[in-house]
Scaffold this active site. Structure first.
Site, PDB file in Angstrom:
ATOM      1  N   CYS A 173     -26.938 -13.832   6.030  1.00  0.00           N
ATOM      2  CA  CYS A 173     -26.336 -12.510   5.881  1.00  0.00           C
ATOM      3  C   CYS A 173     -25.343 -12.492   4.727  1.00  0.00           C
ATOM      4  O   CYS A 173     -24.197 -12.931   4.867  1.00  0.00           O
ATOM      5  CB  CYS A 173     -25.653 -12.113   7.193  1.00  0.00           C
ATOM      6  SG  CYS A 173     -24.824 -10.532   7.060  1.00  0.00           S
ATOM      7  N   CYS A 203     -22.209 -10.457   5.350  1.00  0.00           N
ATOM      8  CA  CYS A 203     -21.199 -11.108   6.206  1.00  0.00           C
ATOM      9  C   CYS A 203     -20.482 -12.223   5.447  1.00  0.00           C
ATOM     10  O   CYS A 203     -19.274 -12.380   5.561  1.00  0.00           O
ATOM     11  CB  CYS A 203     -21.838 -11.745   7.442  1.00  0.00           C
ATOM     12  SG  CYS A 203     -23.146 -10.817   8.184  1.00  0.00           S
ATOM     13  N   ASP A 204     -21.237 -13.018   4.719  1.00  0.00           N
ATOM     14  CA  ASP A 204     -20.690 -14.269   4.193  1.00  0.00           C
ATOM     15  C   ASP A 204     -20.524 -14.319   2.678  1.00  0.00           C
ATOM     16  O   ASP A 204     -19.940 -15.260   2.155  1.00  0.00           O
ATOM     17  CB  ASP A 204     -21.597 -15.441   4.624  1.00  0.00           C
ATOM     18  CG  ASP A 204     -21.703 -15.530   6.134  1.00  0.00           C
ATOM     19  OD1 ASP A 204     -20.710 -15.200   6.799  1.00  0.00           O
ATOM     20  OD2 ASP A 204     -22.769 -15.918   6.639  1.00  0.00           O
TER      21      ASP A 204
END
Ligand code: NDP
Length: 316
Positions: free
Chosen positions: A137, A140-141
């Site tokens: 992701c 997200c990261d």
């Protein structure tokens, strides 16, 4: 044991839309959100194709709006994971769900909206480096890789979106595509090709994620020439598709070989009475927020009809 008319499993666009319709029909729905409240869209950035947002909207914001809309009509939203489902084959009978391996609840109707999860390549090195440079992701990261070179694997819309997103944070993004063409939509492909700091390596397989404590590179092979090389990078993003989250229903409900739940054409009905499947858990073709929302609506309307046809619940 609690008894409910309508329990919805999952809190993506399908689950929340089912809840809005079920709550407005006074079915007093309960939603169990699952591990990722809001579902996959909470890990995306701009959603530009959901009707009603001419300027687009951020995925997490849209899911927050959907949650509020479901709550406004009285949906009981509970953070919890359905760990076991005992679905009845007998019309009118309660279905039993176990929440977080402890609490049991009975439901006259169950709307499955469990969505799908990211797939991984299945390499040992990928597993070892999970959370240490390997991610599925970018949204997200990606932030953790600001200023660092990264690799993305995949050729679909997810890979194109992740590569484009990361290109805003990272000096260089290498996209590994296993064929000589991408599966992504034309517009997304064009965005990739128009981004100067994305390099696409065609016909390229991933052999190994390199690094000791954190990722230092990726060993790849051109599957046409057989040539191996190393792409230096500190992040490795896997964007190769998804798997439906339907394991808890295996053996009880009709599904295809991959695990997508089968619904009767044009409906959200499954082979079990009072059990409806919506969203990505049953859709391997469209997999869009809008189609998930539409099928969530269908699930709720069918649940309502089912409940009125089976006025009295039968103890299982
Ligand atoms: P897809 O299934 O569409 O694409 C998966 C990609 O990964 C394919 O290119 C596939 O290659 C590749 N792949 C699969 N396994 C491997 C492997 N072992 N090694 C290397 N490559 C592999 O998944 P997506 O997640 O990209 O998209 C799913 C759905 O969601 C689609 O319908 C898409 O349109 C939609 N979507 C829409 C977005 C948007 O509109 N903003 C954003 C993201 C997704 P191959 O082509 O060779 O099979």
């Amino acid at each position: 044991m609690e008894k409910h008319d309508c329990v919805i499993i999952g809190s993506g666009p399908a689950g929340y839309t089912a809840a809005i319709y079920a709550a407005r029909a006074d079915l007093k729905p309960i939603i169990y959100t699952g591990l990722e409240p809001g579902g996959q869209l909470t890990t995306t950035t701009d959603v530009e194709n959901f009707p009603g947002y001419p300027e687009g909207i951020m995925g997490p914001e849209m899911m927050e709006d959907l949650r509020k809309q479901a709550e406004r009509f009285g949906t009981d939203i509970r953070f919890g994971i359905v760990t076991k489902a005992e679905l009845s084959k007998i019309p009118g009978e309660y279905h039993k769900l176990t929440i977080d391996e402890s609490t049991e609840v009975l439901a006259r109707t169950v709307i499955i909206a469990t969505g799908a999860s990211a797939k991984y390549l299945g390499l040992e090195s990928e597993k070892k480096m999970m959370g240490h440079g390997v991610s599925a992701c970018a949204i997200c990261d990606g932030f953790f890789f600001k200023g660092k070179d990264v690799v993305v694997v995949g050729g679909g819309d997810s890979a194109a979106e992740e590569a484009t997103y990361l290109a805003k944070l990272c000096p260089k993004v290498t996209l590994l595509v296993r064929r000589d063409e991408m599966r992504a939509s034309q517009i997304m492909q064009q965005r990739v090709l128009d981004t100067p700091n994305i390099e696409v390596l065609w016909n390229t397989d991933t052999l190994e994620v390199l690094g000791d404590k954190t990722v230092s590179g990726v060993r790849v092979k051109n599957n046409q020439t057989g040539e191996e090389s190393v792409v230096e990078a500190e992040g490795f993003f896997v964007a190769i598709g998804h798997k439906p989250n339907t394991d808890i229903f295996k053996g009880q409900i009709d599904m295809d070989e991959v695990g997508y739940i089968k619904t009767k054409p044009g409906t959200a009905s499954t082979n079990l009475p009072g059990v409806f499947a919506t969203g990505d858990a049953q859709d391997k073709i469209y997999r869009q927020a809008i189609t998930a929302a539409g099928s969530g609506c269908m699930g709720a309307l069918e649940a309502e009809r089912y409940l009125s046809e089976h006025e009295v619940a039968v103890e299982g």
